[in-house]
Scaffold this active site. Structure first.
Site, PDB file in Angstrom:
ATOM      1  CG  ASP A 218      -1.788   1.165   1.387  1.00  0.00           C
ATOM      2  OD1 ASP A 218      -2.705   1.279   0.572  1.00  0.00           O
ATOM      3  OD2 ASP A 218      -1.572   1.994   2.299  1.00  0.00           O
ATOM      4  CD  GLU A 274      13.529 -14.067  -5.328  1.00  0.00           C
ATOM      5  OE1 GLU A 274      13.733 -15.282  -5.530  1.00  0.00           O
ATOM      6  OE2 GLU A 274      12.714 -13.405  -5.998  1.00  0.00           O
TER       7      GLU A 274
HETATM    8  C1  LIG Z   1      -5.942   1.203  -3.278  1.00  0.00           C
HETATM    9  C2  LIG Z   1      -5.567   1.327  -1.837  1.00  0.00           C
HETATM   10  O1  LIG Z   1      -5.306   0.358  -1.171  1.00  0.00           O
HETATM   11  N1  LIG Z   1      -5.568   2.525  -1.332  1.00  0.00           N
HETATM   12  C3  LIG Z   1      -5.218   2.790   0.012  1.00  0.00           C
HETATM   13  C4  LIG Z   1      -3.981   3.610   0.001  1.00  0.00           C
HETATM   14  O2  LIG Z   1      -3.576   3.932   1.272  1.00  0.00           O
HETATM   15  C5  LIG Z   1      -4.504   4.639   2.017  1.00  0.00           C
HETATM   16  C6  LIG Z   1      -3.919   4.787   3.368  1.00  0.00           C
HETATM   17  O3  LIG Z   1      -3.442   3.544   3.815  1.00  0.00           O
HETATM   18  C7  LIG Z   1      -5.874   3.942   2.072  1.00  0.00           C
HETATM   19  O4  LIG Z   1      -6.811   4.824   2.600  1.00  0.00           O
HETATM   20  C8  LIG Z   1      -6.302   3.539   0.699  1.00  0.00           C
HETATM   21  O5  LIG Z   1      -7.468   2.775   0.745  1.00  0.00           O
END
Ligand SMILES: CC(=O)N[C@H]1CO[C@H](CO)[C@@H](O)[C@@H]1O
Ligand SMILES: *[C@@H]1O[C@H](CO)[C@@H](O)[C@H](O)[C@H]1NC(C)=O
Ligand SMILES: *[C@@H]1O[C@H](CO)[C@@H](O)[C@H](O)[C@H]1NC(C)=O
Ligand SMILES: *[C@@H]1O[C@H](CO)[C@@H](O)[C@H](O)[C@H]1NC(C)=O
Ligand SMILES: *[C@@H]1O[C@H](CO)[C@@H](O)[C@H](O)[C@H]1NC(C)=O
Ligand SMILES: *[C@@H]1O[C@H](CO)[C@@H](O)[C@H](O)[C@H]1NC(C)=O
Ligand SMILES: *[C@@H]1O[C@H](CO)[C@@H](O)[C@H](O)[C@H]1NC(C)=O
Ligand SMILES: *[C@@H]1O[C@H](CO)[C@@H](O)[C@H](O)[C@H]1NC(C)=O
Ligand SMILES: *[C@@H]1O[C@H](CO)[C@@H](O)[C@H](O)[C@H]1NC(C)=O
Ligand SMILES: *[C@@H]1O[C@H](CO)[C@@H](O)[C@H](O)[C@H]1NC(C)=O
Ligand SMILES: [Ca+2]
Ligand SMILES: [Ca+2]
Length: 591
Positions: A218, A274
């Site tokens: 993320d 890995e």
């Molecule tokens: C697509 C995704 O997972 N988006 C996340 C990106 O990070 C923020 C903070 O952790 C989340 O709010 C989103 O949902």
């Protein structure tokens, strides 16, 4: 003859090692656990619910499921604010439930990929509490700073959170500000601490030891921020895009994303994967909404391997008015940039964006699903896209997404709300769409669940579900796995995609779509690689031909919005014939 036999053996051996790299051509299905299936009637999806529905996913033909965060969390950002990376959220189940899900998934041959959220934790994490106390190695686990002029009311810099307002929050315990690039309940971890970097590798090892097949990472490009030599943080320049001083878009984010150190950390994680890669190649997919050239660096730097950056081009650059030529342009944009010997991927949706069927229009659901499935590489499908689920309508009173709640605007909140794409999955036409037998659900079910659901679409003669499933079945053919790619816009509305395998004994796959509202008859003999006689293997909801019907390539008629997939009609006798020779040879040799 000996040479011939040896060649066949060599070919077999090579295909075995290719199997190892299972994700070279695969479907990864994103599950938003809160909204997939509720097993205990509390209105919230859970791990046992996912386990109950594994047979559905197996039948659909997906290779792996990616679970959005399932970890212990106060759910300020619905699981993206993690208290403990190695504990399961109470509302989703227990570690025993996870182990049972893992075992059942292994039995069915569905791989599990987990979400990894490295940028931040919840402030309820033990790490954060120890850091507030400046306890040992935890002291520098987070990004702490004094206010400007050591003032507790003036943040260290002008940085703004993705979810609006200052990205700095004063902490009374430590008497310093902490950084949060997302909600206040998501303090950023400090990757300049080597202790923290090691700790985060241990998290990967914990789950790899349990048998997961990899991770989706993320917000990876937010890991590092620029710090001045004296420990202060530089202000970011104004972007000039908006006068809304609380908006993330107000600043040009030179110092809070895409820093070079990020790539090193990602390559280090690849090395950890890995360590567990002897039996199965592990997948790593990184989420970074950024410039395409910066994204490509995640793949590796020529010396070290990295991860597959998510390709958001379908999300950001195509819409319901895109032409067939727009599609070929956008596909080339990614493929032309990819480093040699890396794997492509195609994302049609996720829990942060309006649903595919809403963005492109329901008419284009089959076309977009087909495109993502027959292009080379990994297809990433967000739950419900196979059904053509649309955004739900969520009132201000029912809104729970912090990105929308933070606007405090009961009129325009929906412009920033991610709730509409997160409504519960539609299993059938019964109460709560078969998602939950409780009295209410955490988000309301979208109102069209009685016509758009698994049960209805399985029973129908034609449906988005059936079309999706028929195309998925081609994902592991030689043509789609490793065939050459051709794409031709025959007009503004008609796109033809060909996948021609290197061996003549394998079948070619041809995908064709009509994006327009009038019928089109096209001559495919003009398109390189299209076989003379075509057999329908998948036929979308707007088409009239059925599976197994055949057509001649010089005249193919496409009703409005029809998407179809073909293979060569003539049964190839070459492959079985070769096999026969081969087995006879072996028998002869044994005698
Ligand atoms: C697509 C995704 O997972 N988006 C996340 C990106 O990070 C923020 C903070 O952790 C989340 O709010 C989103 O949902
Ligand atoms: C239905 O609800 C009961 C409790 O109210 C629960 O025990 C059961 O597992 C639920 N079944 C399903 C399929 O949701
Ligand atoms: C996380 O939870 C596990 C299981 O309850 C526990 O053993 C571990 O100490 C916790 N870790 C942290 C950092 O709180
Ligand atoms: C932090 O320090 C406070 C005050 O000394 C103490 O009450 C608290 O238990 C400490 N927390 C941790 C996690 O050590
Ligand atoms: C900032 O103020 C705190 C007390 O609020 C004090 O402990 C700290 O030493 C000061 N830091 C600097 C750099 O002056
Ligand atoms: C910001 O405000 C100024 C002055 O009112 C105006 O000229 C400008 O167009 C605004 N910029 C944007 C991006 O709205
Ligand atoms: C980041 O890395 C790129 C590519 O190696 C390099 O060109 C650039 O100068 C680096 N930027 C900084 C600020 O070090
Ligand atoms: C990178 O990955 C490729 C393809 O899997 C492999 O052949 C190569 O050895 C890897 N390189 C390193 C440095 O690990
Ligand atoms: C789509 O094509 C039209 C017409 O050629 C062009 O104006 C537009 O910029 C293209 N859009 C994209 C996203 O490529
Ligand atoms: C949401 O509301 C809009 C406008 O009222 C409507 O067109 C759409 O079909 C609704 N969506 C669902 C899923 O009910
Ligand atoms: Ca539940
Ligand atoms: Ca960060």
């Amino acid at each position: 003859m000996w040479v011939f036999t040896l060649l066949l053996v060599a070919a077999t051996a090579a295909s075995v090692s290719c199997q190892d790299m299972w994700w070279k051509s695969a479907v990864v299905y994103q599950i938003y656990p809160r909204s997939f299936m509720d097993s205990n009637g509390d209105g919230i999806g859970d791990l046992n619910g996912i386990k109950m529905k594994l047979p559905y996913l197996k039948e659909l033909g997906v290779d792996a499921i990616w679970l959005s965060p399932i970890y212990q969390s106060p759910m300020k950002d619905f699981g993206y604010d993690i208290t403990n990376y190695t504990a399961i959220a109470d509302e989703y189940g227990t570690m025993d439930d996870f182990d049972a899900l893992m075992a059942e998934a292994k039995r069915l041959g569905v791989r599990i990929v987990l979400d990894y959220v490295p940028n931040h934790t919840s402030p309820e994490s033990t790490w954060f509490k120890l850091s507030q106390n400046r306890t040992g190695k935890y002291t520098d686990y987070y990004v702490w700073a004094d206010g400007k002029n050591n003032d507790s009311t003036t943040p260290p810099s002008n940085w703004i959170s993705v979810f609006r307002n200052s990205a700095w929050q004063y902490d009374d315990t430590r008497k310093q500000f902490y950084l949060h690039q997302f909600v206040i309940g998501q303090p950023d971890l400090n990757y300049r601490s080597s202790y923290l970097r090691e700790e985060m590798k241990e998290v990967l090892r914990f789950w790899l030891s349990k048998g997961v097949s990899g991770f989706r990472v993320d917000a990876v490009n937010m890991m590092y921020e620029v710090v001045n030599a004296d420990g202060t943080y530089p202000d970011e320049p104004l972007s000039g895009n908006t006068n809304d001083t609380a908006s993330y878009d107000y600043l040009n984010h030179l110092y809070t994303k895409d820093q070079n150190d990020t790539y090193t950390v990602v390559y280090d994680w690849r090395d950890v994967l890995e360590e567990f890669g002897k039996d199965e190649s592990k997948i790593m997919m990184t989420e970074a909404y950024t410039d395409i050239d910066l994204m490509m660096r995640y793949y590796g730097n020529g010396v070290r391997n990295g991860s597959m950056p998510f390709n958001f081009i379908f999300l950001g650059e195509l819409s319901g008015t895109s032409t067939a030529r727009n599609m070929t342009t956008v596909i080339d944009k990614w493929i032309d940039k990819m480093p040699a010997n890396t794997v492509a991927n195609w994302v049609n949706g996720n829990h942060d964006n309006s649903r595919m069927a809403t963005r492109h229009g329901v008419n284009r659901v089959d076309a977009m699903n087909m495109l993502a499935l027959i292009l080379p590489g990994v297809t990433i499908t967000y739950q419900g896209e196979e059904l053509g689920m649309t955004d739900g309508n969520i009132s201000w009173a029912d809104t729970v997404d912090p990105q929308a709640c933070n606007t405090l605007d009961p009129v325009n909140y929906w412009k920033s709300s991610r709730d509409p794409a997160r409504t519960p999955f539609h299993w059938d036409a019964t109460k709560n769409a078969g998602f939950s037998n409780g009295s209410s659900t955490w988000l309301p079910v979208a109102s069209n669940y009685q016509t758009v659901n698994v049960a209805v679409e399985k029973a129908a003669a034609r449906s988005h579900y059936k079309f999706y499933k028929d195309v998925v079945a081609l994902k592991h053919t030689a043509a789609v796995t490793s065939g050459s790619l051709g794409k031709t816009a025959l007009s503004d509305n008609v796109l033809v995609v060909t996948r021609v395998p290197s061996s003549a004994s394998e079948k070619t796959v041809v995908g064709i779509m009509n994006l327009g509202s009038s019928s089109e008859t096209v001559d495919l003999s003009k398109v390189a690689g299209v076989p003379q006689t075509l057999k329908v293997v998948a036929s979308g909801v707007a088409c009239t031909l059925n599976n197994d019907d055949t057509v001649q390539r010089n005249s193919v008629t496409l009703p409005p919005y029809c998407a179809m997939t073909f293979q060569n009609a003539a049964a190839t006798i070459v492959a079985p014939f070769l096999l026969l020779i081969f087995t006879s040879l072996i028998q002869l040799w044994r005698q």
